[in-house]
Design an enzyme around this catalytic site. Structure first.
Site, PDB file in Angstrom:
ATOM      1  N   GLY A  13       0.112  16.926   9.682  1.00 51.28           N
ATOM      2  CA  GLY A  13      -1.138  16.911   8.933  1.00 51.28           C
ATOM      3  C   GLY A  13      -1.444  15.599   8.240  1.00 51.28           C
ATOM      4  O   GLY A  13      -2.256  15.567   7.304  1.00 51.28           O
ATOM      5  N   LYS A  14      -0.839  14.507   8.702  1.00 49.56           N
ATOM      6  CA  LYS A  14      -1.091  13.200   8.072  1.00 49.56           C
ATOM      7  C   LYS A  14      -2.565  12.831   8.102  1.00 49.56           C
ATOM      8  O   LYS A  14      -3.121  12.364   7.101  1.00 49.56           O
ATOM      9  CB  LYS A  14      -0.281  12.102   8.784  1.00 49.56           C
ATOM     10  CG  LYS A  14       1.218  12.216   8.659  1.00 49.56           C
ATOM     11  CD  LYS A  14       1.916  10.997   9.226  1.00 49.56           C
ATOM     12  CE  LYS A  14       1.608  10.729  10.683  1.00 49.56           C
ATOM     13  NZ  LYS A  14       2.091  11.804  11.580  1.00 49.56           N
ATOM     14  N   LYS A  33      -5.298   3.299  11.128  1.00 42.55           N
ATOM     15  CA  LYS A  33      -4.282   3.912  11.984  1.00 42.55           C
ATOM     16  C   LYS A  33      -3.803   2.802  12.918  1.00 42.55           C
ATOM     17  O   LYS A  33      -4.304   2.659  14.047  1.00 42.55           O
ATOM     18  CB  LYS A  33      -4.893   5.079  12.775  1.00 42.55           C
ATOM     19  CG  LYS A  33      -3.934   5.793  13.707  1.00 42.55           C
ATOM     20  CD  LYS A  33      -3.110   6.833  12.995  1.00 42.55           C
ATOM     21  CE  LYS A  33      -2.300   7.668  13.991  1.00 42.55           C
ATOM     22  NZ  LYS A  33      -1.455   8.664  13.303  1.00 42.55           N
TER      23      LYS A  33
END
Length: 235
Positions: A13-14, A33
Protein backbone atom coordinates in the site's frame (compact mmCIF):
# COMPACT_ATOMS: atom_id res chain seq x y z
CA UNK A 1 10.14 18.57 3.63
CA UNK A 2 11.24 15.47 1.74
CA UNK A 3 10.11 12.01 2.81
CA UNK A 4 10.94 8.51 1.60
CA UNK A 5 8.08 6.02 1.67
CA UNK A 6 8.99 2.37 2.04
CA UNK A 7 7.02 -0.71 2.98
CA UNK A 8 7.15 -4.14 4.49
CA UNK A 9 6.62 -5.78 1.11
CA UNK A 10 5.45 -5.34 -2.44
CA UNK A 11 1.74 -4.47 -2.62
CA UNK A 12 1.61 -3.30 1.01
CA UNK A 13 0.00 0.00 0.00
CA UNK A 14 2.93 2.40 -0.45
CA UNK A 15 1.32 4.17 -3.40
CA UNK A 16 -2.11 4.45 -1.78
CA UNK A 17 -0.61 5.97 1.36
CA UNK A 18 1.77 8.21 -0.60
CA UNK A 19 -1.04 9.55 -2.80
CA UNK A 20 -3.26 10.02 0.25
CA UNK A 21 -0.58 12.03 2.07
CA UNK A 22 -0.04 14.15 -1.03
CA UNK A 23 -3.78 14.81 -1.26
CA UNK A 24 -3.71 16.11 2.31
CA UNK A 25 -0.64 18.32 1.84
CA UNK A 26 -0.88 22.00 1.02
CA UNK A 27 1.46 24.27 -0.90
CA UNK A 28 3.93 23.09 -3.54
CA UNK A 29 3.93 19.30 -3.48
CA UNK A 30 5.11 16.40 -5.59
CA UNK A 31 5.56 12.65 -5.44
CA UNK A 32 8.25 10.65 -7.20
CA UNK A 33 8.56 6.99 -8.13
CA UNK A 34 12.20 6.77 -9.30
CA UNK A 35 12.06 3.07 -10.27
CA UNK A 36 8.98 1.23 -11.47
CA UNK A 37 8.31 -2.17 -13.02
CA UNK A 38 5.05 -3.37 -14.54
CA UNK A 39 4.66 -0.33 -16.78
CA UNK A 40 2.24 -0.10 -19.69
CA UNK A 41 3.34 0.76 -23.20
CA UNK A 42 1.49 3.89 -24.38
CA UNK A 43 1.78 6.36 -27.24
CA UNK A 44 3.82 8.54 -24.89
CA UNK A 45 6.10 5.72 -23.78
CA UNK A 46 6.09 3.49 -20.72
CA UNK A 47 3.69 4.55 -17.99
CA UNK A 48 3.32 3.13 -14.48
CA UNK A 49 0.00 3.26 -12.64
CA UNK A 50 1.67 4.02 -9.29
CA UNK A 51 3.63 6.93 -10.75
CA UNK A 52 0.50 8.27 -12.44
CA UNK A 53 -1.35 8.25 -9.11
CA UNK A 54 1.44 10.29 -7.52
CA UNK A 55 1.48 12.64 -10.50
CA UNK A 56 -2.28 13.21 -10.16
CA UNK A 57 -1.80 14.44 -6.58
CA UNK A 58 1.20 16.66 -7.39
CA UNK A 59 1.00 20.30 -8.44
CA UNK A 60 4.56 21.33 -9.37
CA UNK A 61 4.27 20.54 -13.05
CA UNK A 62 6.98 17.88 -13.21
CA UNK A 63 6.96 15.77 -16.35
CA UNK A 64 6.22 12.06 -16.18
CA UNK A 65 9.88 11.34 -16.93
CA UNK A 66 10.92 13.41 -13.90
CA UNK A 67 8.45 11.62 -11.65
CA UNK A 68 9.34 8.15 -12.94
CA UNK A 69 12.74 8.32 -14.68
CA UNK A 70 13.41 4.57 -14.70
CA UNK A 71 10.57 2.43 -16.05
CA UNK A 72 10.39 -1.23 -17.06
CA UNK A 73 7.54 -3.02 -18.77
CA UNK A 74 7.83 -6.51 -17.17
CA UNK A 75 6.22 -6.80 -13.74
CA UNK A 76 9.34 -8.32 -12.19
CA UNK A 77 12.08 -7.22 -9.80
CA UNK A 78 13.67 -4.05 -11.24
CA UNK A 79 17.23 -5.38 -11.22
CA UNK A 80 16.11 -8.44 -13.18
CA UNK A 81 14.15 -6.26 -15.61
CA UNK A 82 17.24 -4.07 -16.01
CA UNK A 83 19.40 -7.12 -16.71
CA UNK A 84 16.96 -8.29 -19.39
CA UNK A 85 17.05 -4.80 -20.91
CA UNK A 86 20.85 -4.80 -20.92
CA UNK A 87 21.29 -1.87 -18.53
CA UNK A 88 22.69 -1.41 -15.03
CA UNK A 89 20.83 0.23 -12.15
CA UNK A 90 23.78 2.14 -10.71
CA UNK A 91 23.40 4.39 -7.70
CA UNK A 92 24.90 7.33 -9.59
CA UNK A 93 22.56 6.95 -12.57
CA UNK A 94 19.44 6.81 -10.38
CA UNK A 95 20.56 9.78 -8.30
CA UNK A 96 21.37 11.83 -11.41
CA UNK A 97 17.84 11.25 -12.74
CA UNK A 98 16.24 12.86 -9.68
CA UNK A 99 14.88 16.44 -9.99
CA UNK A 100 16.59 17.66 -6.81
CA UNK A 101 16.12 21.36 -7.45
CA UNK A 102 12.35 20.94 -7.55
CA UNK A 103 12.30 18.53 -4.61
CA UNK A 104 14.21 20.86 -2.33
CA UNK A 105 11.89 23.71 -3.29
CA UNK A 106 8.75 21.78 -2.44
CA UNK A 107 6.70 22.34 0.69
CA UNK A 108 6.00 18.60 0.73
CA UNK A 109 7.72 15.93 -1.36
CA UNK A 110 7.57 12.15 -1.30
CA UNK A 111 9.93 9.65 -2.88
CA UNK A 112 8.21 6.28 -3.10
CA UNK A 113 10.49 3.27 -3.09
CA UNK A 114 9.93 0.01 -4.92
CA UNK A 115 9.27 -3.26 -3.15
CA UNK A 116 10.66 -3.20 0.39
CA UNK A 117 13.54 -1.45 2.11
CA UNK A 118 16.28 -3.80 0.89
CA UNK A 119 15.30 -3.82 -2.78
CA UNK A 120 18.22 -5.21 -4.82
CA UNK A 121 19.59 -3.04 -7.62
CA UNK A 122 22.06 -5.69 -8.79
CA UNK A 123 25.80 -6.11 -8.33
CA UNK A 124 25.39 -6.16 -4.56
CA UNK A 125 23.79 -2.71 -4.27
CA UNK A 126 20.44 -1.84 -2.73
CA UNK A 127 17.86 0.95 -2.95
CA UNK A 128 18.36 1.53 0.77
CA UNK A 129 21.86 2.82 -0.04
CA UNK A 130 20.28 5.54 -2.14
CA UNK A 131 18.01 6.49 0.75
CA UNK A 132 21.11 6.88 2.92
CA UNK A 133 22.77 9.04 0.26
CA UNK A 134 19.62 11.13 -0.21
CA UNK A 135 19.41 11.64 3.53
CA UNK A 136 22.87 13.21 3.46
CA UNK A 137 21.96 15.31 0.43
CA UNK A 138 18.73 16.63 1.97
CA UNK A 139 20.52 17.40 5.26
CA UNK A 140 22.44 20.14 3.46
CA UNK A 141 19.27 22.23 3.16
CA UNK A 142 16.67 20.64 5.42
CA UNK A 143 16.30 18.25 8.36
CA UNK A 144 17.20 15.15 6.38
CA UNK A 145 15.13 12.45 4.74
CA UNK A 146 12.27 11.29 6.94
CA UNK A 147 11.27 7.65 6.46
CA UNK A 148 7.58 6.72 6.38
CA UNK A 149 6.97 2.99 6.75
CA UNK A 150 3.82 1.36 5.40
CA UNK A 151 2.96 -1.90 7.11
CA UNK A 152 0.82 -4.21 5.01
CA UNK A 153 -1.57 -5.69 7.55
CA UNK A 154 -1.74 -9.42 6.99
CA UNK A 155 -0.55 -12.56 8.75
CA UNK A 156 3.18 -12.18 9.34
CA UNK A 157 3.18 -8.39 9.34
CA UNK A 158 4.58 -8.09 12.87
CA UNK A 159 7.78 -9.86 11.88
CA UNK A 160 7.98 -7.96 8.57
CA UNK A 161 7.49 -4.62 10.31
CA UNK A 162 10.08 -5.26 13.01
CA UNK A 163 12.70 -6.55 10.56
CA UNK A 164 12.15 -3.57 8.26
CA UNK A 165 12.32 -1.13 11.16
CA UNK A 166 15.54 -2.76 12.40
CA UNK A 167 17.13 -2.46 8.95
CA UNK A 168 16.14 1.21 8.59
CA UNK A 169 17.50 2.13 12.01
CA UNK A 170 20.70 0.15 11.48
CA UNK A 171 21.20 2.11 8.25
CA UNK A 172 21.22 5.30 10.30
CA UNK A 173 17.86 6.74 9.21
CA UNK A 174 14.88 7.78 11.27
CA UNK A 175 11.33 6.51 10.93
CA UNK A 176 9.24 9.64 11.36
CA UNK A 177 5.92 7.90 10.87
CA UNK A 178 4.26 4.60 10.03
CA UNK A 179 0.91 3.57 8.61
CA UNK A 180 -0.97 0.31 9.07
CA UNK A 181 -2.69 -0.52 5.78
CA UNK A 182 -4.97 -3.56 5.76
CA UNK A 183 -4.30 -5.62 2.65
CA UNK A 184 -6.01 -8.82 3.83
CA UNK A 185 -9.70 -8.08 4.30
CA UNK A 186 -10.11 -11.24 6.40
CA UNK A 187 -7.11 -10.74 8.68
CA UNK A 188 -7.89 -12.18 12.08
CA UNK A 189 -7.38 -10.15 15.27
CA UNK A 190 -6.60 -6.97 13.35
CA UNK A 191 -6.87 -4.72 16.41
CA UNK A 192 -4.71 -7.02 18.52
CA UNK A 193 -2.06 -6.83 15.83
CA UNK A 194 -2.37 -3.04 15.72
CA UNK A 195 -1.92 -2.87 19.49
CA UNK A 196 1.20 -5.03 19.23
CA UNK A 197 2.66 -2.80 16.52
CA UNK A 198 1.98 0.37 18.47
CA UNK A 199 3.98 -1.04 21.37
CA UNK A 200 7.11 -1.73 19.29
CA UNK A 201 7.16 0.66 16.33
CA UNK A 202 9.12 3.91 16.34
CA UNK A 203 7.92 7.17 14.85
CA UNK A 204 4.45 8.68 14.84
CA UNK A 205 1.52 6.36 14.21
CA UNK A 206 -0.06 8.11 11.23
CA UNK A 207 -3.13 5.93 11.08
CA UNK A 208 -4.80 2.64 10.25
CA UNK A 209 -6.32 2.35 6.79
CA UNK A 210 -8.90 -0.47 6.77
CA UNK A 211 -9.36 -2.70 3.77
CA UNK A 212 -10.88 -0.55 1.04
CA UNK A 213 -12.87 -2.25 -1.71
CA UNK A 214 -12.44 0.82 -3.89
CA UNK A 215 -9.17 2.36 -2.69
CA UNK A 216 -8.44 5.97 -3.60
CA UNK A 217 -6.28 8.72 -2.06
CA UNK A 218 -9.17 10.79 -0.74
CA UNK A 219 -10.80 7.88 1.11
CA UNK A 220 -7.49 6.63 2.50
CA UNK A 221 -6.67 10.16 3.59
CA UNK A 222 -9.67 10.16 5.91
CA UNK A 223 -7.82 7.66 8.09
CA UNK A 224 -4.46 9.46 8.24
CA UNK A 225 -3.17 12.02 10.71
CA UNK A 226 -1.16 14.20 8.34
CA UNK A 227 -0.46 16.81 11.00
CA UNK A 228 1.66 14.30 12.95
CA UNK A 229 4.38 14.72 10.30
CA UNK A 230 4.75 18.41 11.13
CA UNK A 231 7.72 19.78 13.06
CA UNK A 232 9.68 16.54 12.74
CA UNK A 233 13.42 16.48 13.34
CA UNK A 234 14.93 13.74 11.18
CA UNK A 235 18.59 13.94 12.17
Amino acid sequence: MVFFVTGTDTDCGKTLVSAALLSLASGQKTGLKPIASGCMQTADGLRNSDALQLMAQSNMGLSYEEINPIAFEPAIAPHIAAKHAGISLTLDAIDAAMPWTQLKGADFALIEGAGGWRLPLGEGRYLSELAQHWNTKVQQDQNGLGIILVVGMKLGCLNHALLTQEAILNDGLKIVGWVANQVDKDMACIHDNLDSLQQVMQGEFLGYVPFLYEPNPQTAGLYLNFDALGNQQFL
